[in-house]
Write a protein that holds these residues in place. Sequence first.
Motif, PDB file in Angstrom:
ATOM      1  N   VAL A 140       0.863  -1.184   0.000  1.00 33.05           N
ATOM      2  CA  VAL A 140       0.000   0.000   0.000  1.00 33.05           C
ATOM      3  C   VAL A 140       0.896   1.229   0.000  1.00 33.05           C
ATOM      4  O   VAL A 140       1.668   1.447   0.926  1.00 33.05           O
ATOM      5  N   LEU A 141       0.803   2.025  -1.063  1.00 34.01           N
ATOM      6  CA  LEU A 141       1.585   3.262  -1.149  1.00 34.01           C
ATOM      7  C   LEU A 141       0.803   4.455  -0.611  1.00 34.01           C
ATOM      8  O   LEU A 141       1.378   5.392  -0.076  1.00 34.01           O
ATOM      9  N   HIS A 142      -0.513   4.431  -0.780  1.00 35.87           N
ATOM     10  CA  HIS A 142      -1.365   5.511  -0.274  1.00 35.87           C
ATOM     11  C   HIS A 142      -2.756   4.956  -0.043  1.00 35.87           C
ATOM     12  O   HIS A 142      -3.294   4.231  -0.875  1.00 35.87           O
ATOM     13  N   ALA A 200       5.459   5.937  -9.281  1.00 36.22           N
ATOM     14  CA  ALA A 200       6.831   5.498  -9.012  1.00 36.22           C
ATOM     15  C   ALA A 200       7.524   6.435  -8.024  1.00 36.22           C
ATOM     16  O   ALA A 200       8.275   5.988  -7.154  1.00 36.22           O
ATOM     17  N   GLU A 201       7.263   7.738  -8.122  1.00 34.57           N
ATOM     18  CA  GLU A 201       7.846   8.706  -7.182  1.00 34.57           C
ATOM     19  C   GLU A 201       7.255   8.537  -5.792  1.00 34.57           C
ATOM     20  O   GLU A 201       7.968   8.650  -4.795  1.00 34.57           O
ATOM     21  N   ILE A 202       5.960   8.248  -5.700  1.00 33.37           N
ATOM     22  CA  ILE A 202       5.333   7.993  -4.399  1.00 33.37           C
ATOM     23  C   ILE A 202       5.964   6.754  -3.774  1.00 33.37           C
ATOM     24  O   ILE A 202       6.274   6.733  -2.587  1.00 33.37           O
ATOM     25  N   ALA A 223       9.484   7.580  -2.552  1.00 31.53           N
ATOM     26  CA  ALA A 223       9.448   8.397  -1.339  1.00 31.53           C
ATOM     27  C   ALA A 223       9.063   7.585  -0.105  1.00 31.53           C
ATOM     28  O   ALA A 223       9.357   7.985   1.021  1.00 31.53           O
ATOM     29  N   SER A 224       8.434   6.419  -0.303  1.00 35.82           N
ATOM     30  CA  SER A 224       7.999   5.610   0.838  1.00 35.82           C
ATOM     31  C   SER A 224       9.078   4.669   1.358  1.00 35.82           C
ATOM     32  O   SER A 224       8.893   4.018   2.385  1.00 35.82           O
TER      33      SER A 224
END
Length: 125
Positions: free
Chosen positions: A25-27, A41-43, A46-47
């Motif tokens: 889960v990224l968001h 991909a940037e999210i 950043a995680s």
Amino acid sequence: MTTYTHLRAAGTSLLLATGETLPRVLHWGADLGEVSESAAAEIERASVLPTVSGTADLPFTLGVLPEQSAGWLATPGVTGHRAGTDFSTAFVQTAAHATEGATTRACRSRARSSSRRPTSPRASR
């Protein structure tokens, strides 16, 4: 190769990263609007937690089911072993299907190939 799945409904977004490991889960929260592949991909980038002294050499990625085989050092999401050859579970994703209103994921356990059969504690008595 990582694939991103973005589910949206009622002002909420769920952004998942899928690949060979369990989905991550990224968001999960307020609606992100349209998310491009590069933005997803940037999210994800950043995680990633930085490595610090006294931890594993590589940062782990926390999937929807925390596994010690993936580097999670706290209590795992499920306990088990791989046919007696390893101390923890290690699931891999085998398929992912997203359709309007539904998402299906298929996973299986990674098992090392072994020519010997695991023995049960009772068999050794």
